[in-house]
Design a protein around this motif. Structure first.
Motif, mmCIF file in Angstrom:
data_model
loop_
_atom_site.group_PDB
_atom_site.id
_atom_site.type_symbol
_atom_site.label_atom_id
_atom_site.label_comp_id
_atom_site.label_asym_id
_atom_site.label_seq_id
_atom_site.Cartn_x
_atom_site.Cartn_y
_atom_site.Cartn_z
ATOM 1 N N TRP A 190 0.851 -1.187 0.000
ATOM 2 C CA TRP A 190 0.000 0.000 0.000
ATOM 3 C C TRP A 190 0.882 1.231 0.000
ATOM 4 N N GLY A 191 0.689 2.104 -0.979
ATOM 5 C CA GLY A 191 1.485 3.317 -1.039
ATOM 6 C C GLY A 191 0.751 4.417 -1.762
ATOM 7 N N TYR A 192 0.747 5.597 -1.172
ATOM 8 C CA TYR A 192 0.118 6.769 -1.772
ATOM 9 C C TYR A 192 -1.350 6.507 -2.124
ATOM 10 N N GLY A 193 -2.029 5.809 -1.223
ATOM 11 C CA GLY A 193 -3.452 5.584 -1.402
ATOM 12 C C GLY A 193 -3.799 4.543 -2.435
ATOM 13 N N ARG A 194 -2.832 3.728 -2.842
ATOM 14 C CA ARG A 194 -3.092 2.715 -3.872
ATOM 15 C C ARG A 194 -2.480 1.379 -3.448
ATOM 16 N N ILE A 195 -3.029 0.314 -4.008
ATOM 17 C CA ILE A 195 -2.442 -1.010 -3.835
ATOM 18 C C ILE A 195 -1.490 -1.258 -4.996
ATOM 19 N N VAL A 196 -0.225 -1.512 -4.687
ATOM 20 C CA VAL A 196 0.793 -1.751 -5.706
ATOM 21 C C VAL A 196 1.042 -3.256 -5.778
ATOM 22 N N GLY A 197 0.720 -3.860 -6.932
ATOM 23 C CA GLY A 197 0.917 -5.290 -7.115
ATOM 24 C C GLY A 197 2.250 -5.587 -7.773
ATOM 25 N N THR A 198 2.861 -6.694 -7.356
ATOM 26 C CA THR A 198 4.182 -7.071 -7.877
ATOM 27 C C THR A 198 4.189 -8.540 -8.266
ATOM 28 N N LEU A 199 4.746 -8.835 -9.410
ATOM 29 C CA LEU A 199 5.002 -10.200 -9.846
ATOM 30 C C LEU A 199 6.489 -10.294 -10.168
ATOM 31 N N LEU B 266 13.398 -11.331 -13.010
ATOM 32 C CA LEU B 266 12.438 -10.572 -13.809
ATOM 33 C C LEU B 266 11.346 -10.086 -12.868
ATOM 34 N N ARG B 267 10.950 -8.808 -13.027
ATOM 35 C CA ARG B 267 9.991 -8.244 -12.084
ATOM 36 C C ARG B 267 9.072 -7.256 -12.808
ATOM 37 N N PHE B 268 7.794 -7.330 -12.472
ATOM 38 C CA PHE B 268 6.816 -6.396 -13.029
ATOM 39 C C PHE B 268 5.946 -5.884 -11.896
ATOM 40 N N GLN B 269 5.680 -4.572 -11.948
ATOM 41 C CA GLN B 269 4.940 -3.941 -10.867
ATOM 42 C C GLN B 269 3.968 -2.917 -11.447
ATOM 43 N N THR B 270 2.777 -2.834 -10.851
ATOM 44 C CA THR B 270 1.788 -1.867 -11.335
ATOM 45 C C THR B 270 0.736 -1.637 -10.267
ATOM 46 N N TYR C 187 0.530 3.607 -13.653
ATOM 47 C CA TYR C 187 1.882 3.228 -13.237
ATOM 48 C C TYR C 187 2.182 1.791 -13.659
ATOM 49 N N TYR C 188 3.358 1.594 -14.205
ATOM 50 C CA TYR C 188 3.884 0.256 -14.391
ATOM 51 C C TYR C 188 5.411 0.349 -14.339
ATOM 52 N N SER C 189 6.021 -0.756 -14.011
ATOM 53 C CA SER C 189 7.478 -0.811 -13.957
ATOM 54 C C SER C 189 7.915 -2.246 -14.214
ATOM 55 N N TYR C 190 8.949 -2.391 -15.011
ATOM 56 C CA TYR C 190 9.518 -3.727 -15.185
ATOM 57 C C TYR C 190 11.035 -3.625 -15.104
#
Length: 873
Positions: free
Chosen positions: A497-506, A537-541, A546-549
């Motif tokens: 949980w960050g900045y009022g959002r749920i950040v999911g990570t794979l 390998l990592r993906f986050q959104t 927002y997305y990040s890999y």
């Protein structure tokens, strides 16, 4: 004469066989028992059995057609005994069915014991029943015998005895199975009857060691806790009044101490249950404790265990301490490599020291905390070294010791192999091993090699066992390291949980990857593996906006000859305001980062040190983006090129649940001082896009953790962290990038945004301890102190679990001028860690923040935190 013969035959049959086993003949058989006659067995039949093979039973009897037997005689008697001893029958009879001349025809009548159809437990919970089922090893179809029932009872009683239930009762009831004529079910009824605890332990005959010292030496047998402060209070008051009247303050203190000792005892960390095996072991420990104090002749004269009415026992132990002895003359015999003075220096025992055989053996054979005589020789190749201390003279209270040494020849390593590695290639394991063919044998390198194999995390740390095979004929030694593979690859699925959002990570981490087999699909298991490389390998959104890999690759042995680790990584992240790119209000913030690093093991100050150097490039591209980008520069491109060097030392015994050693790291990272090359520039009115076009900073980070094994597997873990961020040019100030954010679980995932460091701190919300929270620019100095107490629940490599309790303190400051190391926020709590090879180390903590945040209520207090791979640390 006939009467005597029949009496003798009756008693012989009675002593040799059970009542149901007998031999008989038909009424028409003319057998003269007074005159034995020899017959030839011409036929054998078997009756009464339904499930057993007749031929096998005849074979088991020891009788075959064509045998000559004497009637009466012991051959048929022995056949009955052999059949009975199989334990398969309730009744065994051998009868003579026919006699023709000297031809004998026999019939075996056998009534089978019932077989087990199923069994069940009553009186215990399911977990106990499952554990007992694994121990008793009975199964459907097994013959139900008296021995099987008795063995089952004994195993169950021992199971509960080991848990302190000394009065456990076990009954086994048989019930005929209605579905089968020869099957029964067993109902095993168990009554635990409560644990038997030790009420008190009384020591008799001790004069040199106090009762408290002796009880402390009983490691596993402890008295139960009691709290009866009012017991005999009238007696204590009367005694104290007399002492007060005589103004005897020493006696007053003694009376109070005795009353407290007799009536107040706390038992927290160690159970007071009585287990006979532990008690016997503790009696030996008691004598060992006396021996360490110089009382080499100490012994237990007798002891007694009496049961009390409240399901407790009282223990009385009578000791005979004997005389206290001291070392006098210590001499060496047989040493040629080292002088007497040098060996005495290693021994650390001298004339006049209290005689301590344990300390002597430790100094000679194996001292885990310091050097010893055997290590001195064995680390220099003397595998066949032997040392034996001998008492050559005992005079009054003094003992002369002669230490006899047989040095032998130095042993050279011949074969060094690894077995049990089904996935990891041999060269990956062998390159970690410090014992090499041709070297002199070294016990220290053998132990160190075992540790290095553990550090790979490819093998079960509890099962790595070096097999040392000496070859005295040629003075060589073979070493084989037996290993057991475990899964090294991991999957990360998390939400923060960050900045009022749920950040999911794979995330996927292949920690034993093989790049060279990438295109050889036959070697995919399920991915190419075995060469010790690491691919992540990592993906986050958090959805739209927002997305990040990222991906990283590490080759730990570039060139394959030296432990030179090459690391490559790339990350791309993009933040938007969530509107279409064609919209005039569209805003974004993009980050691209590349890092190239080299790491190598050092030999000095010792070979636990690692030096890692990296060059990092990050490019930040902002367009109208001011939502999270803290310094307000909504448009521009910002570049950061830095060099980082990390000097670390890692001496822990294993990665997952370390019990000894330490981890220390020092990182220093800096960029070129671009502002020094610009000359005199007015930065006051300069736009952020120009001022921070080339980011400049220097950063220092220090982390340390120690692992102290207190007792058994209980581990105390102190940890500390400290870091600061500095600027070259005060007119520019400290960069808004690379800052420190303290608080929470460290899983918000925004560390890619501007190079920030997320530091977990339990008992507070994410980033709550960062200056000016929630609209924080980030801190430039922080400190964090942690004290954890850990205890394992399971050390199984497929699911390592341990619990912990912790205290934490720390703070995050905006400027160096604000730093006060004693002005900290504090928290306490408990947690649990579960290591699953596929997912890594997962954690759940409950923390309570003790200090409210100034000006921001509600961010401390009761907080739950989830962590992955020690993210909270």
């Amino acid at each position: 004469m006939k009467l005597k013969f029949f009496i003798l035959l009756f008693f012989t049959t009675w002593l040799l066989h059970p009542v149901h086993a007998q031999i008989s003949s038909g009424d028409n058989m003319n057998i003269d028992y007074a005159n034995p006659k020899e017959y030839i067995i011409s036929g054998i039949t078997v009756t009464g059995v339904k499930y057993l093979d007749n031929n096998v039973l005849i074979m088991l009897s020891g009788l075959t057609i064509g045998d000559k037997v004497r009637i009466p005689g012991d051959k048929i008697t022995q056949a009955i005994k052999k059949l009975w001893d199989q334990g398969l029958f309730e009744d065994v009879k051998i009868s003579i069915s026919q006699i023709v001349d000297n031809q004998l025809y026999l019939n075996f009548y056998l009534r089978e014991r019932p077989r087990l159809s199923h069994f069940s437990f009553t009186g215990v919970k399911k977990s106990d029943a499952d554990n007992i089922r694994e121990k008793i090893h009975i199964s459907k179809g097994e013959y139900v015998t008296d021995n099987m029932i008795m063995r089952t009872k004994n195993i169950i009683r021992k199971y509960y005895n080991d848990k302190g239930f000394l009065n456990a009762e076990v009954e086994v009831f048989q019930k005929k199975d209605s579905a089968s004529s020869n099957e029964v079910s067993l109902s095993i009824d168990i009554h635990k009857n409560g644990k038997v605890k030790v009420y008190n332990i009384t020591i008799h005959g001790n004069h040199n060691l106090t009762t408290e010292q002796i009880k402390a030496g009983l490691k596993k047998t402890k008295e139960k806790g009691i709290f009866n402060p009012m017991n005999d209070i009238d007696k204590m008051i009367y005694q104290m009044a007399a002492a007060v009247f005589h103004v005897d303050f020493v006696e007053i203190a003694n009376i109070m101490e005795k009353h407290a000792y007799d009536n107040i005892r706390f038992r927290i960390f160690k159970s007071a249950k009585f287990i006979k095996e532990d008690y016997e072991e503790d009696k030996n420990s008691l004598i060992t404790k006396y021996n360490t104090q110089g009382f080499r002749d100490a012994k237990i004269i007798r002891d007694s265990i009496s049961k009390n009415r409240d399901n407790t026992v009282s223990i009385n132990i009578w000791v005979e301490e004997g005389q206290k002895y001291y070392f006098r003359n210590i001499t060496w015999v047989g040493n040629t490599k080292y002088t007497n003075d040098f060996l005495n220096h290693i021994l650390r025992l001298k004339k006049g020291d209290v005689y301590n055989q344990t300390a002597l053996e430790t100094a000679l054979k194996y001292n885990p905390n310091s050097s010893d005589i055997s290590s001195l020789y064995m680390d220099d190749g003397y595998l066949f070294f032997e040392v034996q201390p001998v008492e050559v003279n005992v005079e009054n209270d003094s003992i002369d010791i002669e230490i006899r040494i047989r040095e032998g020849k130095q042993a050279t390593l011949n074969k060094v192999t690894v077995t049990g590695n089904t996935k990891t290639n041999d060269h990956v394991a062998l390159r970690q091993i410090q014992t090499r063919p041709g070297q002199l044998f070294s016990r220290d390198k053998l132990i160190r090699s075992q540790r290095e194999l553990v550090q790979l995390k490819y093998f079960n740390a509890e099962k790595i066992s070096p097999d040392v095979t000496p070859n005295p004929d040629d003075g060589t030694v073979d070493i084989n390291y037996n290993v057991e593979e475990t899964s090294a690859d991991q999957i990360e699925l998390s939400g923060g949980w960050g900045y009022g959002r749920i950040v999911g990570t794979l995330g996927l981490s292949f920690n034993n990857f093989s790049l060279k087999n990438l295109f050889d699909f036959k070697k995919w298991k399920p991915v190419p593996s075995g060469d010790g490389q690491k691919l992540s390998l990592r993906f986050q959104t958090y959805g739209q906006g927002y997305y990040s890999y990222s991906c990283s690759f590490t080759e730990p042995w570039v060139g394959g000859k030296k432990p030179l680790a090459l690391s490559l990584s790339y990350v791309h992240s993009k933040y938007t305001n969530g509107v279409a790119s064609t919209d005039t209000t569209y805003a974004y913030f993009k980050i691209d980062g590349i890092s190239v690093g080299l790491g190598t093991n050092l030999k000095w100050p010792d070979d636990y040190f690692v030096l890692y150097q990296a060059i990092n490039f990050n490019r930040y591209n902002s367009h109208n983006y001011t939502q999270i980008f803290s310094f307000g520069g909504g448009n521009g491109i910002y570049n950061s090129i830095s060099y980082s060097v990390t000097l670390s030392r890692n001496s822990i015994d294993q990665q997952i649940y370390p019990r000894s050693g330490s981890e220390i790291s020092n990182l220093f990272e800096f960029t070129p001082p671009y502002s020094l090359f610009r000359g005199k520039v007015d930065y006051a009115d300069m736009a952020e896009s120009t001022k921070f076009e080339w980011v400049e900073f220097y950063k220092f980070k220090f982390k340390a953790a120690w692992y102290i094994n207190l007792i058994d597997k209980l581990v105390l873990t102190p940890r500390l962290q400290f870091a600061f961020l500095g600027a070259y040019n005060n007119n520019i100030g400290i960069t808004p990038f690379q800052r420190f954010y303290l608080g929470g679980d460290g899983l918000t995932g925004y560390n890619n945004m501007d190079g920030r460091d997320l530091i977990g701190f339990r008992g507070y919300e994410n980033n709550a301890l960062t200056p000016n929270y929630p609209n924080s620019l980030g801190g430039t100095v922080y400190e964090k102190f942690t004290l954890e107490l850990r205890y394992p629940i399971s050390l199984n490599p497929s699911a390592t679990i341990y619990g912990l309790t912790f205290m934490e303190a720390g703070h995050d400051w905006l400027k160096w001028q604000d730093v006060n190391p004693f002005d900290v926020y504090r928290s306490v709590g408990v947690g649990i860690r579960v290591f699953l090879p596929m997912f890594g180390l997962l954690g759940l903590d409950w923390g309570y923040g003790l200090d409210p945040l100034r000006g921001v209520p509600g961010v401390n207090g009761s907080q739950f935190h989830f962590s992955i791979n020690s993210s909270i640390d």
